[in-house]
Design an enzyme around this catalytic site. Sequence first.
Site, PDB file in Angstrom:
ATOM      1  CD  GLU A   1       4.312   0.452   6.853  1.00 35.71           C
ATOM      2  OE1 GLU A   1       5.134   0.743   7.734  1.00 35.71           O
ATOM      3  OE2 GLU A   1       3.919   1.275   5.988  1.00 35.71           O
TER       4      GLU A   1
ATOM      5  CG  ASP B   1      -0.234   0.086   2.537  1.00 32.82           C
ATOM      6  OD1 ASP B   1       0.750  -0.653   2.733  1.00 32.82           O
ATOM      7  OD2 ASP B   1      -0.656   0.889   3.402  1.00 32.82           O
TER       8      ASP B   1
END
Length: 403
Positions: free
Chosen positions: A171, A78
């Site tokens: 994350e 991400d």
Amino acid sequence: MKVTERFLKYITYDTQSAVNADTVPSTEKQFGLANALAEEMREMGLQDVMVDDHCYVYGFVPANMEGQKTLGLIAHMDTATEQSGANVNACLVENYAGGDITLSNGEKISTKVAKNLESYVGQDLIVTDGTTLLGADDKAGIAEILTVAERLLTDDSIKHGRIAIAFTPDEEVGKGASCFDVEGFGADFAYTIDGGTVGEIEYENFNAASAEVTIKGIGIHPGSAKGVMKNALTIGMEFDRMLPQEQRPEFTEGYEGFFHLLNMEGDTVSAKMNYIVREHDDDKFRDKKALMEEAAAYINQKYGDVLELKLVDGYKNMKKMIEPHMHLIATAKAAFIDCDVEPVEVAIRGGTDGATLSYMGLPCPNLSTGGENFHSITEYISIQAMEKMVDVLMEIVKLTYEG
């Protein structure tokens, strides 16, 4: 496939995560890259490749020597919430000559802000067009790991045990390890590849908490407000002023922690404020949270139970979990030195999947990717830095299994 080719392919996927989502992954679009990575991994010859229901990608380079421990390599898919990660248009600055870099939309990567920029003179830099972030955090880490995997799969002369590989969602919103299958991953120890300048080794990070402040005021016509009105916004401002003003992110560095007001919204009748609290030292971390509780108690005593404070702990400083496994740091240092890079131990002014994973039983320090200016439209990465990190990771594999 070269590491640069991989990186430029991965950044075309919009994988921005979302704050305050109730699901993992926080955005369905992260599956786009996850599925593409899994397909590439299978084509390369990795074993047991899968994408689970929570968008975690797993796969393994089979061992070519018996009786060895399993090394893990991890990166996240991400991108940050601060800037868009959609329609990334990467641009190449060949043989960077020094000075500011003007991006396609007129924005500049300034040497005054990007303090490492001129250390890349003579290298080839990948930059944005100034409208999005680049995505080196952490798609550079993914590209570097899979380039290493490909080399190991095609060169049987490099002896190694089983290499476990994983790519995580979310994350950037603090949930990157929340559904990680540590047991199924099967690694004895691992590295996340999610840092900045080549040479960085990180095994200390902030302790983290979030704080939500909700204030209920009393609204009345301002002409007759005396002794009656309780302005939720000004009460919130008073609460904020009770926190040490010098302990804000813009005034701190190194091991100094902070209170960071992320947002404030509302009106006279109601207001909400969200903070993050960060501190490396455990005692100072507890003191910071206690100070917020004391400020809340004072406000409620003064105004009559108008303020609700919710403190929630996040990740912890991984240092004490890594200290019994300092061979990981020694190996990383030796690998950097063998690749003509000076290793630098850096205390992370933030968090990493490795912190949570270390507390879940998988010792997992963090290493550099070569990227700079993360979470920004001025993000950039050197091609030579990515290539160097591939060499470093190959050296870590060799040193882990030699002898």
